[in-house]
Scaffold this active site. Structure first.
Site, PDB file in Angstrom:
ATOM      1  CG  HIS A 249      -2.525   3.785   2.664  1.00  0.00           C
ATOM      2  ND1 HIS A 249      -3.225   3.375   1.544  1.00  0.00           N
ATOM      3  CD2 HIS A 249      -2.482   2.713   3.494  1.00  0.00           C
ATOM      4  CE1 HIS A 249      -3.586   2.104   1.694  1.00  0.00           C
ATOM      5  NE2 HIS A 249      -3.144   1.691   2.867  1.00  0.00           N
TER       6      HIS A 249
ATOM      7  CB  CYS B 242      -0.962   0.001   1.180  1.00  0.00           C
ATOM      8  SG  CYS B 242      -2.094  -1.381   1.167  1.00  0.00           S
TER       9      CYS B 242
ATOM     10  CG  ASN C 178      -6.453  -0.225   2.298  1.00  0.00           C
ATOM     11  OD1 ASN C 178      -5.941   0.087   1.228  1.00  0.00           O
ATOM     12  ND2 ASN C 178      -5.744  -0.669   3.320  1.00  0.00           N
TER      13      ASN C 178
END
Ligand code: COA
Length: 306
Positions: free
Chosen positions: A233, A108, A263
């Site tokens: 993020h 990520c 996410n």
């Protein structure tokens, strides 16, 4: 010398899965997911290449560039459609690109890593003058949809930027790290599904991201109060709140899409950037911080003068 963003694009699958949809099949609830994560719904049901292509087309359209203008393609993903070739290969063919292209995987944190790699390559005298950087992931393909500890969090999405060479110094500072001793708290074996120790990931993420932002701001000689836009993020809204508290960056400066996207790994920073762009805050000279973290554990931060 540096790189500036001249086009931004986003792509999300059409299918919306709400918290109530998940609560119908597993022991969870809308209120628990909202309170603990900030997620209300997510989009699932696409492939990484499809999301990459759609977001790239939108970014190229905004930039007003054509296939032959792109000098390099970097695609960040940890859910490539195939082991090989790289997903960049299929994306390149669909977009009629003739330049080099490759995938990177820093989980990520991949888009922030990609931004550092892209900016550095563009500074080279023989580097590309225009570069396509994509973050795309289809995490729904590696989730155990009976596991409430992960199914509530992860989803699919794509985001892309077109970068253009500029004489101005745009990347004021960057930091990236990998600490493999945390590899066992978030991973996915070949052909399997994501395994996560959520509480541990939360703790490491808050500490690492806050430290990484502080280090990068110091390198760039920028104070937290001078940050205009934070593109973090999107893993858990409480992580973003905690990071803002630790670093002194005003939470109101952060652009968050997690409520409606969940996410989607490499795509979250460009999706957050899309929101900031639509809000009109990405102005010439704005100080923009991008920060990501993920499996590895990896993390990376950039401080950019827009
Ligand atoms: N629905 C309802 N209850 C749940 C649940 C769910 N989906 N998941 C866990 N619970 C329960 C637990 O079993 C536990 O119950 P207990 O107190 O009876 O033992 C309780 O809720 C608290 O669990 P805990 O794991 O401590 O919750 P939390 O506040 O840490 O939230 C996460 C869990 C996963 C949302 C949170 O830890 C997190 O977001 N971690 C970071 C994950 C991340 O960022 N991953 C991606 C990195 S890129």
């Amino acid at each position: 010398m540096g790189a500036r963003v001249i086009g931004i694009g986003a792509a999300l699958p059409e299918r919306v899965v709400t918290n109530d949809d998940l609560a119908a099949t597993m022991d969870t609830s809308d209120s628990w997911i909202r309170e603990r994560t900030g997620i209300h719904e997510r989009r699932i049901g696409s492939s990484t290449s499809v999301l990459a292509i759609e977001s790239a087309r939108a970014a190229m359209e905004m930039a007003g560039v054509h296939s032959e203008d792109i000098g390099l393609l970097i695609l960040s993903t940890s859910t490539p459609d195939k082991c090989m070739p790289a997903t960049a290969s299929e994306v390149s063919a669909e977009l009629n690109l003739t330049c080099g292209g490759f995938d990177i995987n820093a989980a990520c944190a991949g888009f922030a890593y990609g931004f550092i790699v892209a900016s550095s390559m563009m500074k080279s005298p023989t580097g590309p003058k225009r570069l396509l950087l994509i973050g795309a992931d289809s995490l729904s393909n590696i989730i155990d949809w009976t596991d409430r500890s992960t199914a509530i969090l992860f989803a699919d999405g794509g985001g892309a930027v077109v970068l253009e060479y500029t004489n101005a110094d745009t990347l004021l500072g960057w930091d990236c790290a990998t600490d493999g001793k945390y590899a066992s708290i978030l991973y996915c074996d070949h052909g399997s599904t994501v395994v996560m120790e959520g509480r541990e990931v939360f703790k490491v993420a808050v500490r690492a991201v806050a430290d990484s932002i502080a280090t990068t701001l110091e390198k760039a000689d920028i104070r937290a109060s001078d940050v205009d836009v934070l593109l973090p993020h999107q893993a858990n809204i409480r992580i973003i709140e905690a990071v803002c508290k630790r670093t002194g960056i005003d939470f109101a400066k952060s652009f968050n899409v997690i409520a409606h996207t969940g996410n989607n790994s490499s795509a979250t920073i460009p999706l957050s950037m899309t929101k900031a762009h639509e809000s009109g805050v990405l102005l010439p000279g704005s100080i923009v911080v991008m920060t990501g973290f993920g499996a590895g554990m990896t993390w990376a931060t950039t401080v950019v003068r827009w």
